[in-house]
Write an enzyme that holds these catalytic residues in place. Structure first.
Site, PDB file in Angstrom:
ATOM      1  N   TYR A  99       1.220  -1.147  -0.386  1.00  0.00           N
ATOM      2  CA  TYR A  99      -0.430  -0.217   0.208  1.00  0.00           C
ATOM      3  C   TYR A  99       0.756   1.479   0.008  1.00  0.00           C
ATOM      4  O   TYR A  99       1.587   1.230   1.152  1.00  0.00           O
ATOM      5  CB  TYR A  99      -0.627   0.256   1.428  1.00  0.00           C
ATOM      6  CG  TYR A  99      -1.611  -1.098   1.235  1.00  0.00           C
ATOM      7  CD1 TYR A  99      -1.845  -2.093   0.001  1.00  0.00           C
ATOM      8  CD2 TYR A  99      -2.567  -1.438   2.238  1.00  0.00           C
ATOM      9  CE1 TYR A  99      -2.722  -3.001   0.185  1.00  0.00           C
ATOM     10  CE2 TYR A  99      -3.315  -2.263   2.158  1.00  0.00           C
ATOM     11  CZ  TYR A  99      -3.677  -3.129   1.179  1.00  0.00           C
ATOM     12  OH  TYR A  99      -4.415  -4.043   0.989  1.00  0.00           O
ATOM     13  N   PHE A 113     -13.062  -4.703   1.354  1.00  0.00           N
ATOM     14  CA  PHE A 113     -14.674  -3.717   1.299  1.00  0.00           C
ATOM     15  C   PHE A 113     -15.257  -3.941   1.447  1.00  0.00           C
ATOM     16  O   PHE A 113     -16.473  -4.063   1.223  1.00  0.00           O
ATOM     17  CB  PHE A 113     -14.482  -3.732  -0.670  1.00  0.00           C
ATOM     18  CG  PHE A 113     -13.364  -3.914  -1.310  1.00  0.00           C
ATOM     19  CD1 PHE A 113     -12.018  -2.617  -0.335  1.00  0.00           C
ATOM     20  CD2 PHE A 113     -13.065  -4.303  -3.204  1.00  0.00           C
ATOM     21  CE1 PHE A 113     -11.815  -2.227  -1.697  1.00  0.00           C
ATOM     22  CE2 PHE A 113     -11.995  -4.398  -3.304  1.00  0.00           C
ATOM     23  CZ  PHE A 113     -10.874  -2.949  -3.504  1.00  0.00           C
ATOM     24  N   LEU A 151     -17.421  -1.766   2.765  1.00  0.00           N
ATOM     25  CA  LEU A 151     -18.632  -0.536   2.339  1.00  0.00           C
ATOM     26  C   LEU A 151     -18.451  -0.628   1.259  1.00  0.00           C
ATOM     27  O   LEU A 151     -18.753   0.602   0.540  1.00  0.00           O
ATOM     28  CB  LEU A 151     -17.941   0.387   3.084  1.00  0.00           C
ATOM     29  CG  LEU A 151     -17.746   0.793   4.508  1.00  0.00           C
ATOM     30  CD1 LEU A 151     -17.010   2.332   5.458  1.00  0.00           C
ATOM     31  CD2 LEU A 151     -18.928  -0.114   5.680  1.00  0.00           C
ATOM     32  N   GLY A 152     -17.616  -1.674   0.072  1.00  0.00           N
ATOM     33  CA  GLY A 152     -18.332  -1.507  -0.884  1.00  0.00           C
ATOM     34  C   GLY A 152     -16.530  -0.928  -1.500  1.00  0.00           C
ATOM     35  O   GLY A 152     -16.173  -0.915  -2.848  1.00  0.00           O
TER      36      GLY A 152
HETATM   37  N1  LIG Z   1      -7.380  -8.577   0.907  1.00  0.00           N
HETATM   38  C1  LIG Z   1      -6.825  -7.958  -0.266  1.00  0.00           C
HETATM   39  O1  LIG Z   1      -6.461  -8.038  -1.303  1.00  0.00           O
HETATM   40  C2  LIG Z   1      -7.766  -6.097   0.384  1.00  0.00           C
HETATM   41  C3  LIG Z   1      -8.250  -5.961  -1.191  1.00  0.00           C
HETATM   42  C4  LIG Z   1      -8.806  -4.958  -1.093  1.00  0.00           C
HETATM   43  C5  LIG Z   1      -8.551  -3.846   0.680  1.00  0.00           C
HETATM   44  N2  LIG Z   1      -8.513  -4.443   1.481  1.00  0.00           N
HETATM   45  C6  LIG Z   1      -7.720  -4.332   3.180  1.00  0.00           C
HETATM   46  O2  LIG Z   1      -9.918  -4.062   3.530  1.00  0.00           O
HETATM   47  C7  LIG Z   1      -9.955  -2.262   4.081  1.00  0.00           C
HETATM   48  C8  LIG Z   1     -10.614  -2.175   3.164  1.00  0.00           C
HETATM   49  O3  LIG Z   1     -11.298  -1.957   2.325  1.00  0.00           O
HETATM   50  P1  LIG Z   1     -10.958  -0.182   1.867  1.00  0.00           P
HETATM   51  O4  LIG Z   1     -11.410   0.861   2.302  1.00  0.00           O
HETATM   52  O5  LIG Z   1     -10.861  -0.740  -0.037  1.00  0.00           O
HETATM   53  O6  LIG Z   1     -13.240  -0.456   0.857  1.00  0.00           O
HETATM   54  P2  LIG Z   1     -14.075  -0.231   2.238  1.00  0.00           P
HETATM   55  O7  LIG Z   1     -14.250  -0.684   4.149  1.00  0.00           O
HETATM   56  O8  LIG Z   1     -15.711  -0.641   1.641  1.00  0.00           O
HETATM   57  O9  LIG Z   1     -14.464   1.357   2.108  1.00  0.00           O
HETATM   58  C9  LIG Z   1     -13.995   2.857   2.267  1.00  0.00           C
HETATM   59  C10 LIG Z   1     -14.676   3.331   1.663  1.00  0.00           C
HETATM   60  O10 LIG Z   1     -15.269   4.035   2.183  1.00  0.00           O
HETATM   61  C11 LIG Z   1     -15.573   5.978   2.693  1.00  0.00           C
HETATM   62  N3  LIG Z   1     -15.797   5.701   4.108  1.00  0.00           N
HETATM   63  C12 LIG Z   1     -15.591   4.732   5.509  1.00  0.00           C
HETATM   64  N4  LIG Z   1     -16.505   5.081   6.332  1.00  0.00           N
HETATM   65  C13 LIG Z   1     -17.504   6.148   5.835  1.00  0.00           C
HETATM   66  C14 LIG Z   1     -18.603   6.487   6.197  1.00  0.00           C
HETATM   67  N5  LIG Z   1     -19.293   6.669   7.791  1.00  0.00           N
HETATM   68  N6  LIG Z   1     -19.316   7.502   5.650  1.00  0.00           N
HETATM   69  C15 LIG Z   1     -19.180   7.899   4.362  1.00  0.00           C
HETATM   70  N7  LIG Z   1     -18.120   6.547   3.813  1.00  0.00           N
HETATM   71  C16 LIG Z   1     -17.017   6.424   4.526  1.00  0.00           C
HETATM   72  C17 LIG Z   1     -13.617   6.367   3.171  1.00  0.00           C
HETATM   73  O11 LIG Z   1     -14.037   7.664   2.341  1.00  0.00           O
HETATM   74  P3  LIG Z   1     -13.782   8.469   3.697  1.00  0.00           P
HETATM   75  O12 LIG Z   1     -12.152   7.840   4.097  1.00  0.00           O
HETATM   76  O13 LIG Z   1     -13.634   9.542   3.809  1.00  0.00           O
HETATM   77  O14 LIG Z   1     -14.230   7.505   4.909  1.00  0.00           O
HETATM   78  C18 LIG Z   1     -13.021   4.641   1.377  1.00  0.00           C
HETATM   79  O15 LIG Z   1     -13.860   5.626   0.500  1.00  0.00           O
HETATM   80  C19 LIG Z   1      -8.196  -1.940   3.621  1.00  0.00           C
HETATM   81  O16 LIG Z   1      -7.977  -1.376   3.586  1.00  0.00           O
HETATM   82  C20 LIG Z   1      -7.340  -2.983   3.201  1.00  0.00           C
HETATM   83  O17 LIG Z   1      -6.527  -3.557   4.597  1.00  0.00           O
HETATM   84  C21 LIG Z   1      -7.273  -5.717   1.317  1.00  0.00           C
END
Ligand SMILES: NC(=O)c1ccc[n+]([C@@H]2O[C@H](COP(=O)([O-])OP(=O)(O)OC[C@H]3O[C@@H](n4cnc5c(N)ncnc54)[C@H](OP(=O)(O)O)[C@@H]3O)[C@@H](O)[C@H]2O)c1
Length: 292
Positions: free
Chosen positions: A62, A211, A213-214
């Site tokens: 990352y 993901f 939250l999508g």
């Molecule tokens: N193993 C893998 O291959 C893999 C792949 C992808 C991800 N991951 C892991 O999964 C974790 C989570 O995934 P992710 O962060 O990509 O996706 P996520 O948690 O589904 O979504 C994060 C997004 O949601 C927004 N968000 C969060 N809380 C919110 C709220 N209360 N209201 C409106 N928007 C909100 C954030 O924007 P703001 O910053 O504006 O809040 C950010 O853009 C990552 O950090 C990573 O560690 C692993």
């Protein structure tokens, strides 16, 4: 005892809060380069730990190195209760792609890079990331996973997991060595792993949806919005509460770069969903009426 919604879960011998934090999107656009607001990113990490979160998910890919360095700057020396989960198996190219890097020498280097960038002697939990950006792909993980087992035997890793894995790869990993978690894409709209989650729960293995939250395209669904409006909550809150209620082995790692969203998500994940709400939310995944 945790006051965070969902309480705690035990990964091997490590107790973590079921409400964790995903650090990926703290890096710049396309998860490349530094964050737009470095001080803000450091503040979110510190706030997460101050609020009692003891599970942070990251990877040296990352940024690359950006989120690990932010975690180290914000939180090192780490509280004993904090467990940082990282993953190996992919690297970055100059275009922001995620080419696989799963040969033994590549995995060894990534484990050492994570130790250095996080400032640790031992990594609490390392996930072997499989597949590619399109999702899990079939194929043997034996050579790669056995390399991580060797690194575990050398004392550099406490516990192992797999990520972006097919059911067959999860089974193959378990036939080689114990795993404590599977980290795959899963949320209200992406229910491919429903049966896997239940089987892992029966065996005491955590399932960590990425993901939740999508991801880069937030979950959107009229049914989700309707349940959220009735509960006077946000759709994101309801999506997290649904995951916590879906199965006791689900650990949350939602990402955010905003302390306001962090607070909102923690409060929201504690919502109690009625049977009627759960039915409406379940129908989203079954009817695929949400997009992300
Ligand atoms: N193993 C893998 O291959 C893999 C792949 C992808 C991800 N991951 C892991 O999964 C974790 C989570 O995934 P992710 O962060 O990509 O996706 P996520 O948690 O589904 O979504 C994060 C997004 O949601 C927004 N968000 C969060 N809380 C919110 C709220 N209360 N209201 C409106 N928007 C909100 C954030 O924007 P703001 O910053 O504006 O809040 C950010 O853009 C990552 O950090 C990573 O560690 C692993």
């Amino acid at each position: 005892m945790s006051t965070l919604p969902g309480g705690t879960w035990t990964l091997g011998d490590l107790t973590v809060t079921r409400f964790g934090y995903g650090a990926m999107q703290l890096a710049g656009p396309q998860v490349m380069g530094p964050p737009a607001d470095r001080q803000g990113a450091l503040a979110v990490l510190r706030e997460a730990v101050d609020l009692g979160i003891t599970h942070i998910d990251t990877s040296d890919a990352y940024g690359p190195r950006v989120t690990n360095e932010l975690i180290r700057q914000a939180l090192h020396p780490y509280p004993e209760s904090l467990h940082i989960v990282t993953k190996v198996g992919a690297t970055r190219d100059p275009q922001g792609g995620w080419p696989p890097a799963r040969r033994p020498e590549e995995l060894r280097r990534q484990v050492h890079d994570n130790l250095t960038s996080l400032g640790l002697d031992v990594l609490d939990l390392v996930n072997l990331r499989l597949g590619d950006a399109a999702g899990p792909q079939p194929g043997s993980l034996a050579e790669a996973f056995e390399t991580l087992v060797e690194l575990q035997q050398e004392g550099l890793i406490r516990h192992l997991g797999v990520s972006n894995a097919t059911e067959e790869q999860v089974a193959q990993a378990r036939s080689i060595a114990p795993i404590v978690c599977v980290q795959n894409m899963y949320n209200l709209a992406h229910r491919h792993d429903d049966e896997l989650i239940d089987r892992l729960a029966a065996d005491g293995i955590a399932y960590v949806p990425f993901f939740p939250l999508g991801g880069f395209t937030p979950l959107q669904s009229s049914a989700l919005s309707a349940v959220a409006a009735r509960l006077e909550a946000t759709p994101m809150s309801v999506a997290l509460a649904w995951l916590l209620q879906r199965s006791p082995n689900i650990l949350l790692i939602p990402g955010t770069s905003s302390t306001a969203h962090l607070h909102e998500n923690i409060t929201g994940a504690g919502l109690t969903l009625s049977d009627e709400d759960l039915k409406k939310l379940d129908d989203i995944g079954l009817g695929a009426t949400a997009t992300n």
